[in-house]
Design a protein around this motif. Structure first.
Motif: not given
Length: 511
Positions: A230-235
């Protein structure tokens, strides 16, 4: 520790028999290791916390305690084995440090190990609860922030004056009856619609759900791809590239002294040898530099030709050094901040930006009059296949712009950090057995796409960002340096030094 498998005679049906539609108003309660996660051992996650907070000695202590934990887990009691792991990992640690690792390091690893069948059911339900024997402090941030859990019930660790004692608070480790009691306490007389577990000690809480399913042990299962989350892991932060099994933990501990000596040799070669020889020295020492594209020739000062500004994607603070290695000549770099140690060992000239737009613009113009220059307009590094927003300042200063797509490969350690000491970044990068950089020179930006042709500086910056992203197959974002540090360090990228006088001076954190 590894969870014991569920026999085929289980009284609960297989999870693949659970429909994934019509659960929008339902509550799902799932176990974690071996159920929500494919991995049936919690050791890798305890090892991550041990290393990231306590370093190599804490990891060694955990590794030495693991045989005892395994003996207790399999032959005495599941609860006793987990208690040993918790004590070896957490005893004496600052609670704030554990929370920091849980927020910045663990989400990447947990999200990369999701069981596809469990996730299919879990993500389809309107309300999601995770019930686990793992310490809640270790898992809650990942489960709520990235996996959409509404409630996380886990083992509570005992603390004293802001530090973990290594002991467990009442009611103890959440296994067996304790899990069922925790579920009753959380939901009262309301029975959750779906329960998911993978072992017999999950059966007590599963019996309290209206319908329950078993997740069988299948090591060959392919985890859910990160783009389905549901939420990308960018950091994400942390030094370790991969999870550590007990064997890999032992190999990592044995490698670190050897790797540090090798890193010192590699850094010395880059700092002391003439730049035309650095490429070959790196190759001899196991560092690979792959160059693609055609770089521009050096500027001719005899005819008053100014230098070009290399616009690089930012993977580590070594980007400008590997750019210089690829060109065979030292190229000065402007940096937003750099540790003193990194400045001392750098083989190229580094100039700090003041973050005063006028001062920085004048300084960059002066440096370009002297020759080529490199800048990383993202302002900070990003490990994942994303590009952060490009600062537009560089586009206002020159039309001689050469985009450069930088990518690298690290097999053991990350060469960046948001929480740790940045002076160690070059050492950790070069401690990898065979690190690699790929430097791709793109065509110089045509004059009709620069500011002199009427384009705005933001349009130029965005265009170059898209060019580099397309070359690397990365995704463009609007995230900034502040977004990164808020996500990983809980601040906006600045810290306040302890004042030597009555006035405290602000210091900008590193890339």
């Amino acid at each position: 520790m590894a969870n014991s498998g569920v026999q085929s005679s289980s009284k609960f049906p297989n999870v693949n028999q659970c429909e994934s539609e019509g659960h929008e108003n339902h509550t799902v309660v799932t176990d974690m290791d071996g159920t929500l996660l494919i991995g049936r051992s919690s050791f890798p996650y305890f090892a991550l916390v041990a290393f990231e907070v306590g370093g190599i000695l804490r990891l060694l202590f955990l590794l030495l305690a693991t045989p005892l934990a395994g003996l207790l887990y399999y032959y005495i009691s599941e609860s006793a084995g987990i208690r040993v792991l918790i004590f070896a990992t957490f005893a004496g640690m600052k609670v704030s440090s554990i929370e920091s690792v849980a927020r910045a390091v663990l989400p990447k690893f947990y999200s990369s190990d999701l069981h596809p069948e469990t996730w299919r059911v879990f993500s389809s339900c309107g309300r999601k609860c995770v019930l686990t024997a793992n310490p809640r402090i270790m898992v809650e941030a990942s489960l709520k922030e990235y996996l959409g859990a509404d409630l996380v019930i886990g083992t509570e660790i005992a603390t004293f004056k802001g530090r973990a004692t290594g002991l467990v608070a009442s009611p103890g480790i959440l296994v067996g009856k304790n899990k069922a009691d925790a579920l009753r306490k959380a939901f009262g007389n309301t029975a959750p619609e779906i329960g998911l577990g993978d072992r017999k000690t999950d059966f007590p809480f599963m019996e309290l759900c209206k319908e329950s399913y078993v997740v069988p042990s299948k090591p060959e299962v392919v985890p859910v791809s990160l783009d389905k989350l549901p939420k990308p892991i960018v950091f994400h932060d942390g030094r370790l590239v991969h999870k550590l099994s007990p064997l890999m933990a032992l190999l990592t501990i044995l490698w670190i002294p050897v790797g540090f000596i090798l890193a010192c040799l590699r850094i010395a070669a880059g700092a002391l040898l003439p730049m035309p020889l650095v490429y070959y020295a790196f190759w001899a020492l196991g560092v690979r530099v792959n160059v693609k594209g055609t770089p521009p020739p050096p500027p001719k000062k005899s005819i008053g030709q100014s230098g070009v500004l290399f616009i690089c994607s930012h993977r580590t603070l070594l980007d400008p050094i590997f750019l210089s290695t690829a060109l065979g000549r030292p190229i000065p770099a402007v940096t937003y901040s750099l540790s003193r140690l990194s400045e001392i060992i750098s083989p190229i000239k580094t100039v700090r930006l003041s973050r005063d737009r006028i001062k920085d613009a004048n300084m960059i113009k002066k440096l370009l009059e002297e020759g080529d220059l490199v800048i990383c307009p993202e302002g900070t590094t990003c490990r994942e296949p994303f590009l952060l927003r490009f600062s537009s300042l560089f586009a206002e200063l020159t039309d001689q712009l050469v985009p450069v797509a930088m990518s690298n490969r690290m097999s053991m350690f990350h060469g960046t950090t948001a929480r740790g000491w940045k002076g160690m970044d070059p050492f950790y990068f070069f401690m990898n057995p065979s690190p690699a950089y790929e430097v791709t020179f793109l065509n110089k930006l045509p004059e009709d796409l620069t500011c002199s042709a009427g384009k705005s500086s933001h349009d130029v910056a965005n265009y170059i960002q898209r060019m580099i992203a397309a070359t690397l197959s990365y995704e463009c974002t609007n995230f900034t340096r502040k977004d990164k540090y808020r996500a990983l360090a809980g601040n906006d990228g600045t810290v306040v030094d302890k004042p030597k006088t009555k006035l405290a001076a602000k210091k900008v954190m590193g890339c």
